[in-house]
Enzyme design. Structure first.
Site, mmCIF file in Angstrom:
data_model
loop_
_atom_site.group_PDB
_atom_site.id
_atom_site.type_symbol
_atom_site.label_atom_id
_atom_site.label_comp_id
_atom_site.label_asym_id
_atom_site.label_seq_id
_atom_site.Cartn_x
_atom_site.Cartn_y
_atom_site.Cartn_z
ATOM 1 N N LYS A 16 1.164 -1.264 -0.298
ATOM 2 C CA LYS A 16 -0.256 -0.354 -0.095
ATOM 3 C C LYS A 16 0.670 1.119 0.225
ATOM 4 O O LYS A 16 0.240 2.620 -0.649
ATOM 5 C CB LYS A 16 -1.345 -0.018 1.114
ATOM 6 C CG LYS A 16 -1.754 -1.344 1.057
ATOM 7 C CD LYS A 16 -3.203 -0.465 2.221
ATOM 8 C CE LYS A 16 -4.470 -1.672 2.050
ATOM 9 N NZ LYS A 16 -5.279 -0.957 3.012
ATOM 10 N N LYS A 68 -4.734 -11.730 -6.319
ATOM 11 C CA LYS A 68 -5.855 -11.515 -5.955
ATOM 12 C C LYS A 68 -6.882 -10.818 -6.560
ATOM 13 O O LYS A 68 -6.256 -9.854 -6.811
ATOM 14 C CB LYS A 68 -5.657 -11.705 -4.080
ATOM 15 C CG LYS A 68 -5.157 -9.949 -3.355
ATOM 16 C CD LYS A 68 -5.412 -10.533 -2.306
ATOM 17 C CE LYS A 68 -5.064 -8.901 -1.470
ATOM 18 N NZ LYS A 68 -5.917 -7.818 -0.917
ATOM 19 N N LYS A 75 -10.236 -4.482 -4.395
ATOM 20 C CA LYS A 75 -10.608 -3.548 -4.796
ATOM 21 C C LYS A 75 -9.788 -2.474 -5.627
ATOM 22 O O LYS A 75 -10.321 -1.402 -5.789
ATOM 23 C CB LYS A 75 -10.999 -2.876 -3.114
ATOM 24 C CG LYS A 75 -12.036 -3.746 -1.926
ATOM 25 C CD LYS A 75 -11.771 -2.999 -1.171
ATOM 26 C CE LYS A 75 -12.571 -3.443 -0.233
ATOM 27 N NZ LYS A 75 -13.072 -2.862 1.280
HETATM 28 P P1 AMP Z 1 -10.754 -5.687 3.070
HETATM 29 O O1 AMP Z 1 -11.242 -4.905 1.626
HETATM 30 O O2 AMP Z 1 -8.863 -5.779 3.092
HETATM 31 O O3 AMP Z 1 -11.565 -4.914 3.779
HETATM 32 O O4 AMP Z 1 -10.632 -7.096 3.444
HETATM 33 C C1 AMP Z 1 -12.245 -7.920 3.918
HETATM 34 C C2 AMP Z 1 -12.107 -9.328 3.686
HETATM 35 O O5 AMP Z 1 -11.682 -9.810 2.719
HETATM 36 C C3 AMP Z 1 -10.450 -9.411 4.325
HETATM 37 O O6 AMP Z 1 -10.689 -10.670 5.281
HETATM 38 C C4 AMP Z 1 -9.568 -9.814 3.087
HETATM 39 O O7 AMP Z 1 -8.878 -11.239 3.772
HETATM 40 C C5 AMP Z 1 -10.841 -10.741 2.492
HETATM 41 N N1 AMP Z 1 -10.073 -10.410 0.909
HETATM 42 C C6 AMP Z 1 -10.075 -9.292 0.294
HETATM 43 N N2 AMP Z 1 -9.834 -9.961 -0.813
HETATM 44 C C7 AMP Z 1 -9.844 -10.947 -0.721
HETATM 45 C C8 AMP Z 1 -9.395 -12.123 -2.215
HETATM 46 N N3 AMP Z 1 -9.289 -12.106 -3.265
HETATM 47 N N4 AMP Z 1 -9.691 -13.609 -1.071
HETATM 48 C C9 AMP Z 1 -10.095 -13.611 -0.750
HETATM 49 N N5 AMP Z 1 -10.339 -13.186 0.458
HETATM 50 C C10 AMP Z 1 -9.957 -11.451 -0.195
#
Ligand code: AMP
Ligand code: TRP
Length: 325
Positions: A111, A194, A197
């Site tokens: 980041k 992966k 967003k």
């Molecule tokens: P965040 O959007 O970074 O707040 O992530 C929210 C949750 O979604 C966290 O538990 C991440 O580990 C999970 N997460 C985000 N991207 C992925 C992905 N591509 N595959 C699996 N889990 C994800």
């Protein structure tokens, strides 16, 4: 009853990776655990956010939890900044966290590279300590997350152990919880990275807000592997990812899907996958749109009250041990 804690940041578009990696697991866990699901707005502001958009996103993520099936009668849903103890405990944990521990966090490295003009905020650096505070305030036993968060949970365990050693037993040592299949949903445009967003192209992800037409187009354009067999395996990262998504949304095992598509090609498979995803997202969006904002705000208020009581008691315990009261 054992407890779980998890959170998602109100930033960007929530996508299938967030749902399959995190939220889908919460749905079953909420029946067996005392569950706390947080909208982590203090984490979101570690990178620049537009204040009005942030306000809207916070409510949107809370509604996503509810529309996905988090039941406010079983689980506590709340906004991180509504419980002041998160920031308070973060400060105390800052005094025992060490610079090299934070410097090696891969999410920080990723980041901070993306921040324009090289201006990386101290908050972004400190982000994992705030996450540790989130988890430790509630004595959470399990933290259901995707793979990218495992390093942060290891740090949380380290900080909890260090605090306990220094000041006496206060914190429960948590464990990460994930499913092998959903822990890493990959990008549709590049199955070696992966689904994210913050991806450069919107063909990377399927957002929970995408329309059926967009979903069909994104799946049609999704990268595939060489060959023509619908099979998972190390040499077929793209098909493995698409089969995983199909499997997690339909409840069918991957080998069952491989059998079903043994005599068919990528085109037929993708067409069916698109319908499975459209069906899921359509049901999800109908629930989302039927939610009443005032009702949701009420649920969040009650959630903050319940969370605040637990967090307040924990903070008193912490302050007493440290010598702050
Ligand atoms: P965040 O959007 O970074 O707040 O992530 C929210 C949750 O979604 C966290 O538990 C991440 O580990 C999970 N997460 C985000 N991207 C992925 C992905 N591509 N595959 C699996 N889990 C994800
Ligand atoms: N850092 C997590 C993410 O980006 C979100 C988060 C913040 C979290 N606090 C948490 C997840 C506590 C689990 C538990 O996905």
């Amino acid at each position: 009853m054992q407890r779980i804690f998890s959170g998602i940041q109100p930033s960007g578009n929530l996508h299938l990776g967030n749902y399959l990696g995190a939220i889908q697991n919460w749905l079953t866990l909420q029946n067996e655990y005392d569950s706390f699901f947080c909208v982590v707005d203090l984490h979101a502001i570690t990178v620049p956010q537009d204040p009005q958009k942030l306000r809207e996103k916070v409510l949107e993520v809370a509604k996503i939890y509810l529309a996905a099936g988090i039941d406010p009668n079983k689980s506590t849903i709340f906004i991180q900044s509504h419980v002041k103890e998160h920031a308070e405990l973060c400060w105390i944990l800052n005094t025992i966290a060490r610079l090299p521990e934070l410097e090696k966090m891969t999410q920080f490295k990723d980041k901070s590279q993306k921040q324009e003009g090289g201006s990386v905020g101290v908050g972004l650096f400190d982000y994992p300590v705030l996450m540790a505070a989130d988890i430790l305030l509630y004595n959470a036993n399990l933290v259901p997350v995707g793979e990218d968060q495992l390093q942060h949970i290891e740090l949380t365990k380290t900080l909890a152990r260090r605090f306990n050693q220094k000041f006496g037993e206060v914190f429960t040592i948590p464990e990460a919880h994930f499913t092998k299949e959903g822990m890493r949903v990959m990008g549709l445009d590049d199955p070696t990275k992966k689904m994210s967003k913050s991806a450069a192209s919107e063909y990377n992800y399927i957002a929970l807000t995408d329309s059926p037409a967009t979903i069909r187009e994104k799946i049609k354009k999704a990268v595939t592997d060489s060959g023509s067999k619908v099979k998972a395996g190390a040499d077929k990262p793209a098909l493995t990812n698409l089969l995983t998504i199909y499997s997690l949304l339909s409840g069918k095992k991957i080998n069952q899907l491989e059998d079903e598509y043994a005599d068919k090609g990528y085109g037929d498979f993708k067409k069916d996958l698109a319908e499975v995803v459209v069906d899921f997202i359509d049901g999800f969006q109908k629930k989302f749109n039927s939610l009443d904002n005032n009702e949701v705000l009420k649920i969040l208020d009650q959630g903050a009250q319940k969370a605040g009581e637990i967090a307040g008691k924990k903070m008193q315990e912490v302050k007493l041990k440290v010598g702050l009261s």
